[in-house]
Design a protein around this motif. Structure first.
Motif, PDB file in Angstrom:
ATOM      1  N   ASP A  35       3.960   6.156  -5.041  1.00 26.48           N
ATOM      2  CA  ASP A  35       3.448   6.283  -6.409  1.00 26.48           C
ATOM      3  C   ASP A  35       4.184   5.377  -7.398  1.00 26.48           C
ATOM      4  O   ASP A  35       4.408   5.746  -8.549  1.00 26.48           O
ATOM      5  N   LEU A  36       4.570   4.195  -6.943  1.00 30.49           N
ATOM      6  CA  LEU A  36       5.236   3.242  -7.841  1.00 30.49           C
ATOM      7  C   LEU A  36       4.197   2.538  -8.713  1.00 30.49           C
ATOM      8  O   LEU A  36       3.076   2.265  -8.263  1.00 30.49           O
ATOM      9  N   ARG A  45       2.481   1.890  -3.349  1.00 25.72           N
ATOM     10  CA  ARG A  45       1.557   2.321  -4.406  1.00 25.72           C
ATOM     11  C   ARG A  45       1.021   3.735  -4.161  1.00 25.72           C
ATOM     12  O   ARG A  45       1.082   4.586  -5.043  1.00 25.72           O
ATOM     13  N   PHE A  46       0.518   3.970  -2.953  1.00 29.42           N
ATOM     14  CA  PHE A  46      -0.231   5.215  -2.754  1.00 29.42           C
ATOM     15  C   PHE A  46       0.593   6.336  -2.124  1.00 29.42           C
ATOM     16  O   PHE A  46       0.188   7.486  -2.180  1.00 29.42           O
ATOM     17  N   LEU A  65       0.833  -1.215   0.000  1.00 29.57           N
ATOM     18  CA  LEU A  65       0.000   0.000   0.000  1.00 29.57           C
ATOM     19  C   LEU A  65       0.870   1.269   0.000  1.00 29.57           C
ATOM     20  O   LEU A  65       0.611   2.221  -0.750  1.00 29.57           O
TER      21      LEU A  65
END
Lengths: 188, 288
Positions: free
Chosen positions: A147-148, A143-144, A140
């Motif tokens: 920003d990968l 990703r968030f 998480l």
């Protein structure tokens, strides 16, 4: 403006180029610190130590393969170092202290009311993320917060893209349920 | 990538959730939750702290190294490897002392003269000349005797093995050919079987060369060579005593081929052991 690719940067670094080192730090210091700060649940000192350790490992490593993206490799090193640190007894104590005391995050709003609101929201979201379980939390955050792309997360964690999607799906659902539960408990 | 809080971007988050195939009825709620992630901000390193980090990392920065860079290149083709090894052999040949080139032909010539002019039996000449060439070849190829294999390590740190192999190739190529040539000359002078003479000459050469090389990993080469040669003479003398012969009798072909095989095996062992022994020498543990 510098338009060197990560690969060119690594080639220069392996040749002992100091300018390349400065550039690497300029590119990745903030992202890695932010990543490790969240992974260690707001332990700034531990996150700073681990950030330095990550760069040190990069400089000492001979395993970087040209053609491989640098970002996922850096995050993979940082993740592994963080796992090791959290497993070490001294660091566990530190992480537990951080989690329990929930120190005030840096101000993000100019007004005192805004600061209080941000601190309140952060104090809600932080334990909720921490309760997700390691594999979901890491995915998480990558990703968030970092920003990968999904494929880069898959490279970082050395799992298939499908697994990344599944973990994210579960993490978002659990986070939603956890925050909803918190909200219900607060209600009179 | 940025450590700063994510800007509230509902559209982007919706697209990201669509990638995860979140059911449509959960998307809005999920986006609301993800928007709250921004509340947990991370510290931003200042330019000063980044500069300090760079300073702390500088000691870990490798010094520029052509060897390190070369190691990262893809492996060369077989043809290139052979060409480079040939160049290495030539470079080794170039640093050998004059005595390496002069003494073996003198020994060869003396062996031939001994048979042709003095009338020494061909078997005696073969049994002596080959081993002399073998031990001379090794001892003259070493410039820093007390260093033992460390000489190769110090001359070319990443390839002591290659260097040792190159030297062996030069020794075998030069002195081995001379030993074979000696057999040819003796054959002309004595009329004995050429094959037998070559075997009798080259086999002891290889054996003594191998023993000398192996001993030279533990002793200085100029000590190893006499020891190996003396051992060979003892073997010959013992055989003469056992067979009650006044002259050195030639070994059978099978025995000679065995000597050659053992000699080659010892050469290989000596070359392969050199890098490890050199490293041990460097740390002061070998030979102690």
């Amino acid at each position: 403006m510098d338009c060197r690719t990560d690969e060119q940067l690594m080639a220069l670094l392996q040749g002992g180029d100091r300018a390349a080192l400065s550039e690497l730090v300029a590119r990745y210091h903030a992202p890695l610190l932010g990543y490790l700060f969240r992974l260690t649940v707001s332990d700034t000192a531990l996150a700073e130590d681990l950030t330095q350790d990550t760069f040190t490992r990069v400089l000492q490593s001979t395993s970087f393969q040209s053609g491989r993206p640098l970002g996922p490799w850096l995050y993979a090193i940082a993740t592994n170092l963080c796992r090791d640190a959290i497993r070490a007894p001294a660091a566990r104590t530190r992480a537990a202290i951080s989690l329990d005391s929930l120190p005030e995050p840096p101000a993000v709003e100019p007004t005192p009311e805004g600061q209080i609101l941000a601190a309140k929201q952060a104090s809600d979201i932080r334990p909720a993320i921490n309760a997700l379980g390691e594999e979901f939390r890491v995915t998480l955050i990558l990703r968030f917060y970092q920003d990968l792309a999904l494929v880069d997360i898959a490279r970082t964690l050395d799992v298939p893209v499908g697994t990344v999607k599944s973990r994210l799906h579960t993490a978002v659902r659990r986070l939603r349920l956890s925050l909803a539960k918190q909200h219900e408990e607060i209600k009179p | 990538m940025n450590a700063a809080p994510l800007p509230p971007d509902r559209q982007k988050l919706t697209a990201q959730l669509a990638e995860l195939r979140v059911p449509p009825d959960e998307v809005d709620q999920s986006v609301d939750v993800l928007l709250r992630l921004a509340a947990w901000s991370a510290p931003e390193p200042s330019p000063a702290s980044s500069a300090q980090l760079v300073q702390r990392l500088i000691p870990y920065l490798t010094a520029s190294s052509p060897v390190r860079e070369a190691l990262q290149l893809p492996p060369p083709s077989l043809a290139v490897t052979v060409r480079r090894f040939a160049a290495l052999c030539l470079s080794q040949a170039a640093i050998f002392r004059l005595s390496f080139w002069v003494l073996p032909p003198v020994v060869t010539a003396l062996a031939v003269l001994a048979v042709a002019v003095v009338g020494v039996p061909a078997t005696v000449a073969s049994s002596i000349a080959g081993p002399v060439l073998g031990s001379l070849g090794v001892v003259l190829a070493v410039r820093g005797s007390p260093l033992r294999p460390l000489e190769c390590e110090l001359a070319c740190p990443p390839s002591a093995l290659q260097l040792g192999a190159a030297r062996m190739l030069v020794i075998l190529g030069y002195d081995g050919v001379l030993a074979a040539l000696a057999s040819g000359f003796i054959w002309l002078a004595s009329g004995a079987s050429l094959v037998a003479l070559v075997v009798q000459n080259v086999a002891p050469f290889l054996l003594v060369c191998g023993v000398t090389s192996l001993l030279a990993t533990r002793l200085a080469a100029n000590q190893a060579a006499p020891v190996a040669f003396a051992a060979w003479l003892v073997l010959l003398a013992q055989r003469a005593v056992l067979l009650s012969a006044s002259l050195v009798l030639p070994f059978g072909q099978a025995t000679s081929l065995g000597f050659a095989a053992v000699g080659l095996a010892l050469l290989v062992v000596a070359v392969l052991a050199s890098p490890a022994l050199a490293r041990a020498s460097l740390h002061g543990t070998a030979g102690s």
